[in-house]
Design a protein around this motif. Structure first.
Motif, PDB file in Angstrom:
ATOM      1  N   TYR A 232     -20.848 106.956 -34.862  1.00 42.01           N
ATOM      2  CA  TYR A 232     -21.854 108.027 -34.830  1.00 42.01           C
ATOM      3  C   TYR A 232     -23.237 107.460 -34.525  1.00 42.01           C
ATOM      4  O   TYR A 232     -23.980 108.012 -33.694  1.00 42.01           O
ATOM      5  N   SER A 233     -23.576 106.342 -35.187  1.00 40.82           N
ATOM      6  CA  SER A 233     -24.886 105.718 -34.960  1.00 40.82           C
ATOM      7  C   SER A 233     -25.055 105.321 -33.507  1.00 40.82           C
ATOM      8  O   SER A 233     -26.104 105.569 -32.888  1.00 40.82           O
ATOM      9  N   TYR A 234     -24.010 104.728 -32.928  1.00 39.51           N
ATOM     10  CA  TYR A 234     -24.143 104.266 -31.546  1.00 39.51           C
ATOM     11  C   TYR A 234     -24.065 105.409 -30.534  1.00 39.51           C
ATOM     12  O   TYR A 234     -24.589 105.284 -29.422  1.00 39.51           O
ATOM     13  N   SER A 235     -23.446 106.513 -30.910  1.00 42.39           N
ATOM     14  CA  SER A 235     -23.490 107.677 -30.016  1.00 42.39           C
ATOM     15  C   SER A 235     -24.916 108.200 -29.908  1.00 42.39           C
ATOM     16  O   SER A 235     -25.379 108.583 -28.826  1.00 42.39           O
ATOM     17  N   LYS A 236     -25.636 108.200 -31.032  1.00 44.19           N
ATOM     18  CA  LYS A 236     -27.041 108.620 -31.031  1.00 44.19           C
ATOM     19  C   LYS A 236     -27.922 107.592 -30.321  1.00 44.19           C
ATOM     20  O   LYS A 236     -28.872 107.951 -29.612  1.00 44.19           O
ATOM     21  N   ILE A 237     -27.593 106.310 -30.507  1.00 51.10           N
ATOM     22  CA  ILE A 237     -28.361 105.248 -29.853  1.00 51.10           C
ATOM     23  C   ILE A 237     -28.221 105.339 -28.336  1.00 51.10           C
ATOM     24  O   ILE A 237     -29.207 105.229 -27.586  1.00 51.10           O
ATOM     25  N   VAL A 238     -26.990 105.544 -27.865  1.00 56.27           N
ATOM     26  CA  VAL A 238     -26.757 105.674 -26.420  1.00 56.27           C
ATOM     27  C   VAL A 238     -27.525 106.859 -25.852  1.00 56.27           C
ATOM     28  O   VAL A 238     -28.129 106.763 -24.768  1.00 56.27           O
ATOM     29  N   SER A 239     -27.531 107.975 -26.570  1.00 53.89           N
ATOM     30  CA  SER A 239     -28.275 109.158 -26.108  1.00 53.89           C
ATOM     31  C   SER A 239     -29.764 108.860 -26.019  1.00 53.89           C
ATOM     32  O   SER A 239     -30.431 109.274 -25.055  1.00 53.89           O
ATOM     33  N   SER A 240     -30.289 108.136 -26.988  1.00 52.27           N
ATOM     34  CA  SER A 240     -31.714 107.793 -26.981  1.00 52.27           C
ATOM     35  C   SER A 240     -32.050 106.816 -25.860  1.00 52.27           C
ATOM     36  O   SER A 240     -33.093 106.931 -25.205  1.00 52.27           O
ATOM     37  N   ILE A 241     -31.162 105.840 -25.627  1.00 55.34           N
ATOM     38  CA  ILE A 241     -31.409 104.863 -24.560  1.00 55.34           C
ATOM     39  C   ILE A 241     -31.363 105.548 -23.194  1.00 55.34           C
ATOM     40  O   ILE A 241     -32.180 105.233 -22.303  1.00 55.34           O
ATOM     41  N   ARG A 242     -30.454 106.494 -23.011  1.00 54.81           N
ATOM     42  CA  ARG A 242     -30.360 107.214 -21.737  1.00 54.81           C
ATOM     43  C   ARG A 242     -31.619 108.032 -21.466  1.00 54.81           C
ATOM     44  O   ARG A 242     -31.972 108.280 -20.300  1.00 54.81           O
ATOM     45  N   ALA A 243     -32.318 108.439 -22.520  1.00 53.65           N
ATOM     46  CA  ALA A 243     -33.528 109.238 -22.351  1.00 53.65           C
ATOM     47  C   ALA A 243     -34.742 108.393 -21.985  1.00 53.65           C
ATOM     48  O   ALA A 243     -35.778 108.937 -21.574  1.00 53.65           O
ATOM     49  N   ILE A 244     -34.626 107.075 -22.113  1.00 60.39           N
ATOM     50  CA  ILE A 244     -35.740 106.185 -21.755  1.00 60.39           C
ATOM     51  C   ILE A 244     -35.848 106.123 -20.234  1.00 60.39           C
ATOM     52  O   ILE A 244     -34.857 105.899 -19.529  1.00 60.39           O
ATOM     53  N   SER A 245     -37.044 106.289 -19.732  1.00 59.75           N
ATOM     54  CA  SER A 245     -37.235 106.388 -18.274  1.00 59.75           C
ATOM     55  C   SER A 245     -37.167 105.039 -17.568  1.00 59.75           C
ATOM     56  O   SER A 245     -36.542 104.906 -16.518  1.00 59.75           O
ATOM     57  N   SER A 246     -37.788 104.007 -18.120  1.00 59.89           N
ATOM     58  CA  SER A 246     -37.858 102.719 -17.433  1.00 59.89           C
ATOM     59  C   SER A 246     -36.616 101.882 -17.686  1.00 59.89           C
ATOM     60  O   SER A 246     -36.038 101.896 -18.780  1.00 59.89           O
ATOM     61  N   ALA A 247     -36.201 101.136 -16.674  1.00 54.44           N
ATOM     62  CA  ALA A 247     -35.034 100.254 -16.800  1.00 54.44           C
ATOM     63  C   ALA A 247     -35.317  99.129 -17.778  1.00 54.44           C
ATOM     64  O   ALA A 247     -34.428  98.711 -18.527  1.00 54.44           O
ATOM     65  N   GLN A 248     -36.577  98.652 -17.783  1.00 55.67           N
ATOM     66  CA  GLN A 248     -36.941  97.580 -18.707  1.00 55.67           C
ATOM     67  C   GLN A 248     -36.860  98.051 -20.156  1.00 55.67           C
ATOM     68  O   GLN A 248     -36.402  97.324 -21.039  1.00 55.67           O
ATOM     69  N   GLY A 249     -37.283  99.286 -20.397  1.00 57.33           N
ATOM     70  CA  GLY A 249     -37.209  99.854 -21.740  1.00 57.33           C
ATOM     71  C   GLY A 249     -35.772 100.018 -22.196  1.00 57.33           C
ATOM     72  O   GLY A 249     -35.441  99.773 -23.362  1.00 57.33           O
ATOM     73  N   LYS A 250     -34.908 100.448 -21.268  1.00 59.11           N
ATOM     74  CA  LYS A 250     -33.493 100.585 -21.612  1.00 59.11           C
ATOM     75  C   LYS A 250     -32.878  99.232 -21.961  1.00 59.11           C
ATOM     76  O   LYS A 250     -32.120  99.118 -22.931  1.00 59.11           O
TER      77      LYS A 250
END
Length: 325
Positions: A232-250
């Motif tokens: 569950y934690s990593y499903s939320k983490i993946v969703s948050s990372i996908r919302a990051i615009s920059s590739a460096q931030g991801k």
């Protein structure tokens, strides 16, 4: 009255025992990996090397975290705890096996077997729960970064570890007490290199049905619960990372989880592999070899995973050795 026919593994003689005369044995025999005497020095050297690497590697992680103020954060607080549990887990199993090989004895006392089983269950559960806590820490860090220091305060971190301890102690105590209620015959052979709960319960002369029910219930509850929390934690983490615009931030967000993901995958995949292999084969030595992966190999690899993939830990280790790394 029905009579039980038992074979003494030491003498090879057949012993007769009445069903009402089952007693607690003075010792069990750990069969280990192989009965071939020629392989014993190789097995001894291999496991001694892995044990020393495990202890040294995890101690270095702990010392690096304690010596560097920059690593006094929740993430590394949990990592230092994980390293200490890795040391304790392997120390519960490997030294006794090494002593038995060196003395050419397979014996472990009844009390020693129950004690080893208790501490093995304790530290396996501690790792299981702590991995879930570490996943929650990464979830808060990535999904709620502005509130991270408020949510993951030192008080909460200590309380989370204490809860892990309490649940693990109670579970290990319950399972050990359940084994104590069983009656065993004499000179029993455990087809493993340590006193594994399932193998010991199978050797009972009395009914182990209740033990099996309790064991599988808690495997599902205490194994599936933390794993569900991690997923569950990593499903939320993946969703948050996908919302990051920059590739460096991801990349930066994902890199903070990479080491933990590697450890989680190694721990659960090897543990699951043991039970699958145990169900798929009746070869006891094969089951024992599969167990090496999560009892010895995984604790040995964890320090390398965190030190090689984590620049903060590498920097702390460099400072610890005076810049010689």
């Amino acid at each position: 009255m029905e009579t039980l026919l038992l074979q003494n593994p030491r003498s090879g003689h057949l012993n007769y025992m009445e069903p009402g005369n089952e007693t607690q044995p003075s010792e069990f025999l750990l069969l280990g990996f192989s009965e071939d005497p020629a392989l014993q020095p190789l097995i001894f050297g291999l496991f001694l090397s892995m044990y020393l690497v495990t202890v040294a590697g995890n101690l270095l992680i702990i010392l690096a975290i304690l010596s560097d103020n920059h690593l006094h954060t929740p993430m590394y607080f949990f990592l230092s705890n994980l390293s200490s549990y890795d040391i304790c887990l392997t120390s519960t199993i490997v030294p006794k096996m090494l002593v038995n090989i060196q003395t050419q004895s397979k014996a472990i006392s009844y009390a020693g077997c129950i004690t080893q089983m208790y501490f093995f269950l304790l530290f396996v559960e501690m790792e299981n729960f702590l991995l879930a806590v570490m996943a929650y820490d990464r979830f808060v860090a990535i999904c709620h970064p502005l509130h991270y220091t408020v949510i993951m305060n030192p008080r909460l971190c200590v309380h989370l570890v204490l809860v892990c301890w309490v649940i693990s102690i109670l579970h290990a105590l319950l399972q050990s007490l359940m084994v104590l209620r069983l009656s065993f015959c004499t000179h029993l052979e455990i087809p493993h290199f340590f006193c594994e709960l399932n193998h010991v319960a199978r050797l009972a002369c009395s009914s182990s049905f209740l033990n099996d029910v309790v064991m599988y219930f808690f495997v599902i509850l205490l194994g599936g619960g933390p794993l569900a929390g991690i997923l569950y934690s990593y499903s939320k983490i993946v969703s948050s990372i996908r919302a990051i615009s920059s590739a460096q931030g991801k990349y930066k967000a994902f890199s903070t989880c990479a080491s933990h993901l590697s450890v989680v995958s190694l721990f659960y995949c090897t543990g699951l592999g043991v039970y699958i292999s145990s169900s798929a084969t009746h070869n006891s030595h094969s089951s024992a070899r599969a167990s090496v992966m999560y009892t010895v190999v995984t604790p040995m690899l964890n320090p390398f995973i965190y030190s090689l993939r984590n620049t903060d830990v590498k920097r702390a280790l460099t400072r610890l050795f005076g810049g010689k790394l």
